[in-house]
Design a protein around this motif. Structure first.
Motif, PDB file in Angstrom:
ATOM      1  N   ARG A 138       0.838  -1.203   0.000  1.00  0.00           N
ATOM      2  CA  ARG A 138       0.000   0.000   0.000  1.00  0.00           C
ATOM      3  C   ARG A 138       0.864   1.240   0.000  1.00  0.00           C
ATOM      4  N   LYS A 139       0.305   2.300  -0.542  1.00  0.00           N
ATOM      5  CA  LYS A 139       0.992   3.585  -0.565  1.00  0.00           C
ATOM      6  C   LYS A 139       0.054   4.619   0.034  1.00  0.00           C
ATOM      7  N   SER A 140       0.583   5.417   0.902  1.00  0.00           N
ATOM      8  CA  SER A 140      -0.196   6.482   1.521  1.00  0.00           C
ATOM      9  C   SER A 140      -0.165   7.702   0.611  1.00  0.00           C
ATOM     10  N   ILE A 141      -1.357   8.285   0.378  1.00  0.00           N
ATOM     11  CA  ILE A 141      -1.427   9.496  -0.436  1.00  0.00           C
ATOM     12  C   ILE A 141      -2.253  10.548   0.305  1.00  0.00           C
ATOM     13  N   PRO A 142      -1.803  11.791   0.265  1.00  0.00           N
ATOM     14  CA  PRO A 142      -2.597  12.846   0.907  1.00  0.00           C
ATOM     15  C   PRO A 142      -3.800  13.175   0.036  1.00  0.00           C
ATOM     16  N   VAL A 143      -4.913  13.437   0.667  1.00  0.00           N
ATOM     17  CA  VAL A 143      -6.115  13.797  -0.080  1.00  0.00           C
ATOM     18  C   VAL A 143      -6.891  14.847   0.713  1.00  0.00           C
ATOM     19  N   SER A 144      -7.418  15.822   0.006  1.00  0.00           N
ATOM     20  CA  SER A 144      -8.256  16.850   0.635  1.00  0.00           C
ATOM     21  C   SER A 144      -9.656  16.690   0.080  1.00  0.00           C
ATOM     22  N   ILE A 145     -10.639  16.638   0.978  1.00  0.00           N
ATOM     23  CA  ILE A 145     -12.028  16.513   0.547  1.00  0.00           C
ATOM     24  C   ILE A 145     -12.881  17.503   1.340  1.00  0.00           C
ATOM     25  N   PRO A 146     -13.987  17.917   0.770  1.00  0.00           N
ATOM     26  CA  PRO A 146     -14.852  18.897   1.442  1.00  0.00           C
ATOM     27  C   PRO A 146     -15.405  18.366   2.771  1.00  0.00           C
ATOM     28  N   ASP A 147     -15.660  19.296   3.686  1.00  0.00           N
ATOM     29  CA  ASP A 147     -16.168  18.943   5.018  1.00  0.00           C
ATOM     30  C   ASP A 147     -17.427  18.078   4.948  1.00  0.00           C
ATOM     31  N   GLY A 148     -18.334  18.420   4.032  1.00  0.00           N
ATOM     32  CA  GLY A 148     -19.582  17.656   3.926  1.00  0.00           C
ATOM     33  C   GLY A 148     -19.331  16.198   3.584  1.00  0.00           C
ATOM     34  N   LEU A 149     -18.345  15.958   2.743  1.00  0.00           N
ATOM     35  CA  LEU A 149     -18.015  14.583   2.379  1.00  0.00           C
ATOM     36  C   LEU A 149     -17.363  13.850   3.551  1.00  0.00           C
ATOM     37  N   VAL A 150     -16.551  14.554   4.315  1.00  0.00           N
ATOM     38  CA  VAL A 150     -15.953  13.950   5.510  1.00  0.00           C
ATOM     39  C   VAL A 150     -17.068  13.539   6.474  1.00  0.00           C
ATOM     40  N   GLU A 151     -18.054  14.386   6.622  1.00  0.00           N
ATOM     41  CA  GLU A 151     -19.184  14.067   7.505  1.00  0.00           C
ATOM     42  C   GLU A 151     -19.925  12.826   7.015  1.00  0.00           C
ATOM     43  N   GLU A 152     -20.121  12.729   5.709  1.00  0.00           N
ATOM     44  CA  GLU A 152     -20.788  11.545   5.149  1.00  0.00           C
ATOM     45  C   GLU A 152     -19.954  10.287   5.393  1.00  0.00           C
ATOM     46  N   LEU A 153     -18.648  10.395   5.205  1.00  0.00           N
ATOM     47  CA  LEU A 153     -17.778   9.247   5.469  1.00  0.00           C
ATOM     48  C   LEU A 153     -17.867   8.840   6.931  1.00  0.00           C
ATOM     49  N   ASP A 154     -17.852   9.841   7.821  1.00  0.00           N
ATOM     50  CA  ASP A 154     -17.948   9.546   9.250  1.00  0.00           C
ATOM     51  C   ASP A 154     -19.266   8.855   9.599  1.00  0.00           C
ATOM     52  N   LYS A 155     -20.354   9.255   8.944  1.00  0.00           N
ATOM     53  CA  LYS A 155     -21.644   8.598   9.175  1.00  0.00           C
ATOM     54  C   LYS A 155     -21.581   7.134   8.739  1.00  0.00           C
ATOM     55  N   LEU A 156     -20.983   6.889   7.582  1.00  0.00           N
ATOM     56  CA  LEU A 156     -20.865   5.512   7.092  1.00  0.00           C
ATOM     57  C   LEU A 156     -20.041   4.655   8.053  1.00  0.00           C
ATOM     58  N   VAL A 157     -18.991   5.242   8.599  1.00  0.00           N
ATOM     59  CA  VAL A 157     -18.157   4.521   9.568  1.00  0.00           C
ATOM     60  C   VAL A 157     -18.965   4.277  10.844  1.00  0.00           C
ATOM     61  N   ALA A 158     -19.674   5.299  11.319  1.00  0.00           N
ATOM     62  CA  ALA A 158     -20.467   5.165  12.543  1.00  0.00           C
ATOM     63  C   ALA A 158     -21.568   4.120  12.383  1.00  0.00           C
ATOM     64  N   GLU A 159     -22.122   4.005  11.174  1.00  0.00           N
ATOM     65  CA  GLU A 159     -23.162   3.008  10.895  1.00  0.00           C
ATOM     66  C   GLU A 159     -22.584   1.604  10.715  1.00  0.00           C
ATOM     67  N   GLY A 160     -21.266   1.503  10.702  1.00  0.00           N
ATOM     68  CA  GLY A 160     -20.629   0.206  10.566  1.00  0.00           C
ATOM     69  C   GLY A 160     -20.483  -0.277   9.125  1.00  0.00           C
ATOM     70  N   LYS A 161     -20.757   0.594   8.180  1.00  0.00           N
ATOM     71  CA  LYS A 161     -20.636   0.199   6.777  1.00  0.00           C
ATOM     72  C   LYS A 161     -19.174   0.081   6.356  1.00  0.00           C
ATOM     73  N   PHE A 162     -18.309   0.851   7.001  1.00  0.00           N
ATOM     74  CA  PHE A 162     -16.864   0.797   6.776  1.00  0.00           C
ATOM     75  C   PHE A 162     -16.166   0.862   8.121  1.00  0.00           C
TER      76      PHE A 162
END
Length: 74
Positions: A5-29
């Motif tokens: 694996r290779k680590s890459i920096p990525v910048s994403i909008p706050d709203g998308l981070v919130e959506e990702l966090d919801k998916l993680v909190a729901e146990g989907k990821f």
């Protein structure tokens, strides 16, 4: 991090981070990284399928043109 694996920096909008966090909190990821890897795989797969489709369509068109040309030559 594993060697495959290779680590890459990525910048994403706050709203998308919130959506990702919801998916993680729901146990989907398991993590944001897991969700982003899944999304990257989807994008790569779609790109491969599009290229395959385009190549297949091109070969089919070329085959039809070749067959028509052979008919004309007879």
């Amino acid at each position: 991090m594993s060697a495959d694996r290779k680590s890459i920096p990525v910048s994403i909008p706050d709203g998308l981070v919130e959506e990702l966090d919801k998916l993680v909190a729901e146990g989907k990821f398991g993590s944001r990284s897991d969700a982003l890897r899944y999304g990257a795989r989807l994008v790569a797969r779609e790109s491969r399928l599009k290229r395959l489709h385009e190549e297949t369509a091109h070969r089919a068109k070329q085959d039809v043109e070749d067959r028509l040309e052979r008919k004309r030559v007879r």
